[in-house]
Design a protein around this motif. Structure first.
Motif, short mmCIF file in Angstrom:
data_model
loop_
_atom_site.label_atom_id
_atom_site.label_comp_id
_atom_site.label_asym_id
_atom_site.label_seq_id
_atom_site.Cartn_x
_atom_site.Cartn_y
_atom_site.Cartn_z
N GLY A 67 -5.28 -6.68 -6.82
CA GLY A 67 -6.15 -7.93 -5.95
C GLY A 67 -5.74 -9.43 -6.37
O GLY A 67 -5.54 -9.68 -7.71
N LEU A 97 -5.50 -7.33 -1.16
CA LEU A 97 -4.98 -6.07 -2.31
C LEU A 97 -4.27 -5.14 -1.57
O LEU A 97 -3.66 -4.53 -0.93
CB LEU A 97 -6.96 -5.53 -1.85
CG LEU A 97 -7.08 -3.80 -2.09
CD1 LEU A 97 -6.76 -4.52 -3.80
CD2 LEU A 97 -8.30 -2.76 -1.97
N VAL A 98 -3.96 -4.41 -3.09
CA VAL A 98 -2.32 -4.02 -2.16
C VAL A 98 -2.91 -2.40 -1.89
O VAL A 98 -3.63 -1.49 -2.67
CB VAL A 98 -1.64 -3.88 -3.54
CG1 VAL A 98 -0.34 -2.26 -3.97
CG2 VAL A 98 -1.36 -4.99 -4.46
N VAL A 99 -2.27 -1.72 -1.06
CA VAL A 99 -2.69 -0.61 -0.63
C VAL A 99 -1.37 0.31 -1.10
O VAL A 99 -2.18 1.86 -1.41
CB VAL A 99 -2.59 -0.68 0.77
CG1 VAL A 99 -4.32 -1.33 1.01
CG2 VAL A 99 -1.55 -0.72 1.42
N HIS A 100 -0.61 0.47 -1.87
CA HIS A 100 0.24 1.42 -2.00
C HIS A 100 1.72 0.34 -2.88
O HIS A 100 1.86 -0.76 -2.32
CB HIS A 100 1.49 1.56 -0.68
CG HIS A 100 2.06 2.58 -0.69
ND1 HIS A 100 2.43 4.20 -1.70
CD2 HIS A 100 3.66 2.79 -1.25
CE1 HIS A 100 3.78 4.70 -1.87
NE2 HIS A 100 4.26 3.74 -1.93
N THR A 101 2.05 1.18 -3.62
CA THR A 101 3.39 0.41 -4.37
C THR A 101 3.82 1.90 -5.09
O THR A 101 4.38 2.62 -5.37
CB THR A 101 2.91 0.48 -5.87
OG1 THR A 101 1.42 -0.61 -5.75
CG2 THR A 101 3.23 -0.82 -7.31
N ALA A 159 0.84 -4.55 0.60
CA ALA A 159 -0.78 -5.07 0.82
C ALA A 159 -1.48 -5.39 2.12
O ALA A 159 -0.58 -5.92 3.29
CB ALA A 159 -0.61 -6.23 -0.46
N ARG A 160 -2.35 -5.55 2.13
CA ARG A 160 -3.05 -6.02 3.36
C ARG A 160 -4.12 -7.38 2.74
O ARG A 160 -4.24 -7.24 1.75
CB ARG A 160 -4.07 -4.84 3.69
CG ARG A 160 -5.41 -4.89 2.97
CD ARG A 160 -5.99 -3.76 4.31
NE ARG A 160 -7.16 -3.24 2.94
CZ ARG A 160 -7.36 -2.12 2.49
NH1 ARG A 160 -6.15 -1.35 3.24
NH2 ARG A 160 -8.57 -1.61 1.63
N GLN A 219 -0.58 -7.68 7.12
CA GLN A 219 -0.70 -6.74 6.21
C GLN A 219 0.68 -6.79 6.19
O GLN A 219 1.49 -7.54 6.69
CB GLN A 219 -0.29 -5.41 7.10
CG GLN A 219 -0.19 -4.49 6.09
CD GLN A 219 -0.10 -3.35 6.80
OE1 GLN A 219 -0.96 -2.29 7.22
NE2 GLN A 219 1.08 -2.02 7.08
#
Length: 139
Positions: A33, A99-103, A110-111, A130
């Motif tokens: 984040g 905040l990262v939602v997938h890497t 991120a959103r 996003q």
């Protein structure tokens, strides 16, 4: 983890002339984040007194990219992002929390929620974004 910390993130932000022009500051960085803040100065407003949408887009873009940097490392570039303005941005400051939602190996998604802050410190959601951030070192 990238080994980057808040102090390093602040140095990176401070090295960006446009960020300095806007008076942006990074107040949180790590664990997927990042939070970026900008004071609601008069010169950042549009003709109706609201913070200009371009300022919100800048804040979302940079917050998304810094958040992704916590997962991908310092060599990152925005691949693209979308933003939805929910209400006019008023108040004394703008806060962008990403905040990262997938890497993955080469990119992160991120959103970001953007809030205006009034004189009493109350926050109001004014936009959401996003984006996809690319690992520039793997290109």
């Amino acid at each position: 983890m990238t080994g980057l910390d808040l102090e390093t993130a602040r140095k990176v932000l401070d090295s960006q002339p446009f960020s300095a022009l806007l008076g942006a500051r990074i107040t949180a960085f790590g664990d997927g984040g990042a939070t970026l803040e900008i004071d609601g100065r008069e010169e950042l407003r549009q003709q109706n007194g609201f913070m200009h949408g371009g300022v919100l887009a800048y804040a979302a873009d940079n917050a998304l990219t810094f958040a992704a940097g916590t997962a991908l490392g310092p060599a990152v570039l925005t691949g693209g992002f979308s933003i939805q303005y929910l209400r006019p941005a008023t108040g004394v400051a703008l806060v962008a929390r990403a905040l990262v939602v997938h890497t993955g190996r080469r990119q992160a998604v991120a959103r970001c929620d953007l809030f205006t802050v009034d004189a009493g410190g109350a926050e109001t959601l004014c936009a959401v974004a996003q984006g996809t951030v690319l690992n520039a070192s793997s290109s």
